[in-house]
Design a protein around this motif. Sequence first.
Motif, mmCIF file in Angstrom:
data_model
loop_
_atom_site.group_PDB
_atom_site.id
_atom_site.type_symbol
_atom_site.label_atom_id
_atom_site.label_comp_id
_atom_site.label_asym_id
_atom_site.label_seq_id
_atom_site.Cartn_x
_atom_site.Cartn_y
_atom_site.Cartn_z
ATOM 1 N N SER A 339 51.873 46.503 15.492
ATOM 2 C CA SER A 339 50.937 47.614 15.717
ATOM 3 C C SER A 339 51.253 48.219 17.094
ATOM 4 O O SER A 339 51.919 47.582 17.923
ATOM 5 N N VAL A 340 50.732 49.419 17.335
ATOM 6 C CA VAL A 340 50.954 50.079 18.638
ATOM 7 C C VAL A 340 50.419 49.184 19.764
ATOM 8 O O VAL A 340 51.054 49.016 20.804
ATOM 9 N N GLU A 341 49.249 48.602 19.488
ATOM 10 C CA GLU A 341 48.627 47.705 20.466
ATOM 11 C C GLU A 341 49.542 46.515 20.766
ATOM 12 O O GLU A 341 49.753 46.151 21.926
ATOM 13 N N ASP A 342 50.113 45.948 19.685
ATOM 14 C CA ASP A 342 51.009 44.798 19.828
ATOM 15 C C ASP A 342 52.260 45.151 20.630
ATOM 16 O O ASP A 342 52.769 44.320 21.393
ATOM 17 N N ILE A 343 52.740 46.362 20.418
ATOM 18 C CA ILE A 343 53.955 46.794 21.141
ATOM 19 C C ILE A 343 53.698 46.756 22.645
ATOM 20 O O ILE A 343 54.541 46.304 23.419
ATOM 21 N N LEU A 344 52.491 47.192 23.028
ATOM 22 C CA LEU A 344 52.161 47.184 24.461
ATOM 23 C C LEU A 344 51.884 45.761 24.952
ATOM 24 O O LEU A 344 52.373 45.361 26.019
ATOM 25 N N ILE A 345 51.146 45.009 24.155
ATOM 26 C CA ILE A 345 50.776 43.645 24.581
ATOM 27 C C ILE A 345 52.014 42.763 24.721
ATOM 28 O O ILE A 345 52.185 42.041 25.694
ATOM 29 N N ARG A 346 52.908 42.857 23.719
ATOM 30 C CA ARG A 346 54.113 42.001 23.738
ATOM 31 C C ARG A 346 55.250 42.624 24.555
ATOM 32 O O ARG A 346 56.269 41.995 24.768
ATOM 33 N N SER A 347 55.073 43.894 24.907
ATOM 34 C CA SER A 347 56.053 44.621 25.714
ATOM 35 C C SER A 347 57.397 44.761 24.988
ATOM 36 O O SER A 347 58.436 44.293 25.454
ATOM 37 N N SER A 348 57.334 45.445 23.853
ATOM 38 C CA SER A 348 58.556 45.649 23.065
ATOM 39 C C SER A 348 59.246 46.955 23.471
ATOM 40 O O SER A 348 58.646 48.036 23.391
ATOM 41 N N ASN A 349 60.493 46.849 23.875
ATOM 42 C CA ASN A 349 61.264 48.042 24.259
ATOM 43 C C ASN A 349 61.520 48.943 23.052
ATOM 44 O O ASN A 349 61.332 50.159 23.111
ATOM 45 N N ILE A 350 61.963 48.304 21.951
ATOM 46 C CA ILE A 350 62.309 49.086 20.753
ATOM 47 C C ILE A 350 61.054 49.770 20.191
ATOM 48 O O ILE A 350 61.084 50.935 19.788
ATOM 49 N N LYS A 460 44.018 43.044 26.843
ATOM 50 C CA LYS A 460 44.609 42.070 25.909
ATOM 51 C C LYS A 460 45.964 41.561 26.398
ATOM 52 O O LYS A 460 46.357 40.449 26.072
ATOM 53 N N VAL A 461 46.665 42.391 27.188
ATOM 54 C CA VAL A 461 47.950 41.944 27.763
ATOM 55 C C VAL A 461 47.713 40.690 28.614
ATOM 56 O O VAL A 461 48.542 39.782 28.675
ATOM 57 N N VAL A 462 46.526 40.641 29.248
ATOM 58 C CA VAL A 462 46.202 39.522 30.137
ATOM 59 C C VAL A 462 45.468 38.406 29.381
ATOM 60 O O VAL A 462 45.760 37.223 29.559
ATOM 61 N N SER A 463 44.534 38.802 28.531
ATOM 62 C CA SER A 463 43.647 37.790 27.941
ATOM 63 C C SER A 463 44.226 37.104 26.705
ATOM 64 O O SER A 463 43.841 35.983 26.386
ATOM 65 N N ILE A 474 41.926 35.703 35.433
ATOM 66 C CA ILE A 474 41.018 35.018 36.354
ATOM 67 C C ILE A 474 39.589 35.148 35.836
ATOM 68 O O ILE A 474 39.127 36.263 35.573
ATOM 69 N N PHE A 475 38.930 33.996 35.731
ATOM 70 C CA PHE A 475 37.576 33.983 35.181
ATOM 71 C C PHE A 475 36.635 34.882 35.999
ATOM 72 O O PHE A 475 36.574 34.779 37.215
ATOM 73 N N GLY A 476 35.940 35.729 35.286
ATOM 74 C CA GLY A 476 34.918 36.536 35.933
ATOM 75 C C GLY A 476 35.354 37.908 36.392
ATOM 76 O O GLY A 476 34.517 38.723 36.754
ATOM 77 N N TYR A 477 36.645 38.175 36.368
ATOM 78 C CA TYR A 477 37.080 39.467 36.917
ATOM 79 C C TYR A 477 37.677 40.407 35.880
ATOM 80 O O TYR A 477 38.090 41.508 36.224
ATOM 81 N N ASP A 478 37.740 39.937 34.619
ATOM 82 C CA ASP A 478 38.081 40.854 33.533
ATOM 83 C C ASP A 478 39.369 41.646 33.822
ATOM 84 O O ASP A 478 39.400 42.868 33.705
ATOM 85 N N VAL A 479 40.389 40.925 34.204
ATOM 86 C CA VAL A 479 41.622 41.595 34.655
ATOM 87 C C VAL A 479 42.395 42.172 33.459
ATOM 88 O O VAL A 479 42.517 41.533 32.415
ATOM 89 N N ALA A 480 42.880 43.382 33.647
ATOM 90 C CA ALA A 480 43.752 44.020 32.653
ATOM 91 C C ALA A 480 45.022 44.445 33.393
ATOM 92 O O ALA A 480 45.006 44.561 34.618
ATOM 93 N N GLY A 481 46.097 44.690 32.676
ATOM 94 C CA GLY A 481 47.303 45.137 33.396
ATOM 95 C C GLY A 481 48.545 45.117 32.545
ATOM 96 O O GLY A 481 48.506 44.805 31.355
ATOM 97 N N LYS A 482 49.645 45.488 33.184
ATOM 98 C CA LYS A 482 50.927 45.532 32.476
ATOM 99 C C LYS A 482 52.031 45.066 33.412
ATOM 100 O O LYS A 482 52.070 45.428 34.581
ATOM 101 N N TYR A 527 51.146 26.262 37.177
ATOM 102 C CA TYR A 527 50.531 27.442 36.577
ATOM 103 C C TYR A 527 49.364 27.004 35.698
ATOM 104 O O TYR A 527 49.418 25.961 35.055
ATOM 105 N N ASN A 528 48.352 27.850 35.675
ATOM 106 C CA ASN A 528 47.237 27.597 34.766
ATOM 107 C C ASN A 528 47.475 28.457 33.520
ATOM 108 O O ASN A 528 47.050 29.602 33.443
ATOM 109 N N TYR A 529 48.194 27.881 32.571
ATOM 110 C CA TYR A 529 48.619 28.648 31.409
ATOM 111 C C TYR A 529 47.715 28.331 30.227
ATOM 112 O O TYR A 529 47.684 27.189 29.751
ATOM 113 N N GLU A 530 46.965 29.322 29.824
ATOM 114 C CA GLU A 530 45.997 29.178 28.723
ATOM 115 C C GLU A 530 45.067 27.984 28.946
ATOM 116 O O GLU A 530 44.838 27.171 28.046
#
Lengths: 578, 111
Positions: A339-350, A460-463, A474-482, A527-530
């Motif tokens: 999906s378009v959303e997935d392309i951004l979240i997974r960072s697909s070049n193609i 979603k890229v972050v969460s 980071i808990f409590g700060y609702d971080v989004a980004g790319k 790292y605190n991974y998941e």
Amino acid sequence: MNNKKNNKNFIHKNQNSFFFDDFFEKTQNNKKINKSRIQEERLYVLFSFFFSLIFIFSISIFSISIQESNFQGYKKVNYNYPILRRDILDRNGELMARNINSYHAVVESDLIKNKENFILKIKLNFPEISTIKLKKKLQNKKRFYLKRRLTEDERNRLWSLGEKGIITELFQRRVYPHGQLYSHILGQIDDDNYGISGIENYFDRELRDNKKIKKPLILALDSNIQFLIKTQLKKATEDFQVNSAGALLMDINNGEVLSMVSLPDYNLNIRQNISDVKYMNQITKGVFELGSVFKTFTVALALEESVLSPDTIINNIPDNVKCSIHNIGDIHDFPESLSVEDILIRSSNIGSLMIARQIGKTKLKNFIENLGLLEVIDFELEEIGQPHNFKWKKCKLETVSFGHGITTTPLQAASAYASITNGGYKIKPTLQLRKKFNFESRVSIISNKTSDQINKMLRKVVSEKRGTASNANIFGYDVAGKTGTAKNYTNSKKNINTFISIFPSKQPKYVLLVILDDPKGAPHLIYNYEGKPITNISRTEAGWNSVYVAGKIIEKIGPILAINNNEVHNTHVVKKNN
Amino acid sequence: MLQYNKKKIIIVLIYLSFFIAIPIIKNESRLIEKKIQYHESTIFILSKNLREANLEFQYLSSPEVLSDKIRKNSDKEYTNLNLSQIYINIEDFTTKQKQITSMPINEQQKK
């Protein structure tokens, strides 16, 4: 006859009539009157003399009394404290730059009797001064500078020498209490109090304006936040062994820059010649290919133009696309349909490339230009980089869609992110504190709806597990980004890793950009991974360095910024009254 | 004639009063000027001291210097606390603790 004679003799020459009169008495009276007239006239003369004297004195007293006394004027000169440059303060009123009186040590050669003794004294007290040069100067010059910019201790040491040939010359020097903290922002001044770099140069006229000399120049920067970001970034340079690094924190709604850190930095209070490129301001002067952070612009335009929606599935995504001589691919294997959303979240070049092809070259070009990514940005520093010019030839649409073949400064990229996520309004970054900001004057680039959709996707890229930036969740700060991992266009073996984050994503307030130049793996880090602590990771993508650093920064500065977050509102975070 | 003299007297009196008042005022103003000058010098010294003290304070209280001082002089090691570990009051703490400890009890009950 005799009687007649007698009669005639009897009549006095002053006698006017024959009437009986007391002649004697009258004569006496007349004499008295005559005498008194003379006295009166004398009195008048005397009186007029004294009166004119008094008149002259009174006039002179009056004229003196209305004159401004020299006394006050003389003292005024003595108590004048001529500050030549205004103070610079941060948004909390903390001092960033101030002029103080300082001294140069000047030598009058003729006043020094025993020159050999003098050289010996100087050698003992100031071993850094060359004896040979001093000897030559003493012989050839009548007056020369022994040492410039004396410290209080040096001045005392010079006085204690008791040489009348040493004169201390007063001058004003600029002091920066934070030392290295704002080295790339404040800049420096020359010996004549003229700004030569940074804010000092950009606001030179305003800072020297006599009318405003007592009013400080207030900047939007926050010293506490700047320090916290710098500390984390400095730690990152050690952890990831990077050559240079930068971070920028900006208010998403009015463009105020709260912090701008560029490493390595230098102490503003110590004069030195710096020629190494790595000391440049990475945020404003550095021009980089930022990579995948550009995918957000491609997706935003696709949503804005209603070409696609976040849920639109793009099928048959190939592993590689051959475009002219370029072979474009992804670093990970992705499903054929995303999906378009997935392309951004997974960072697909193609995936991004396929979206861009649906948008078209002209629209993407105009959008990128509207975001101000290709022009020289109007900002309050002289050290501004110019994005490289390029022609939209074959394959440019494809490469620009995922941030390759296009360069810009981190400041411009962060501003573009702010414009896209603040409801779609274009903002102009500034270092000056904006007392009043006219929100109605903002120009819209994309709609509120598109902006909301982008915010949700960036969150979603972050969460989400499939996202590339979960280390910044980071808990409590609702971080989004790319994230953006790109090759350095000057050296393809080196990476430029970027993470542009927005927080809190539900009501975005701040944009934070972290950029690291060629970070190495950091297997020693935990790292605190998941939700689980993991270590021994040697990966070098942005998700494992820039994102990690951004997370650490947000963790530190979040409580100071007092983000009104729903998750912790009234529970854990004490709200700060701004 | 009498009126004419009265006028003269008044003029002379006014003149004399000015004549006396001017040096008095002048003298007073000189004293005031002296006081002003004294206060100006005091203000100048105080403001200079304040300016220097302020600069010193700004330097000593800058985050870099403070953190450095804490690191050098404090024996305490400060650690980060997660937000979930911070409690507003004792009631908040006990409720949170109950929530944590009640979980296995509930699980036992379920069993």
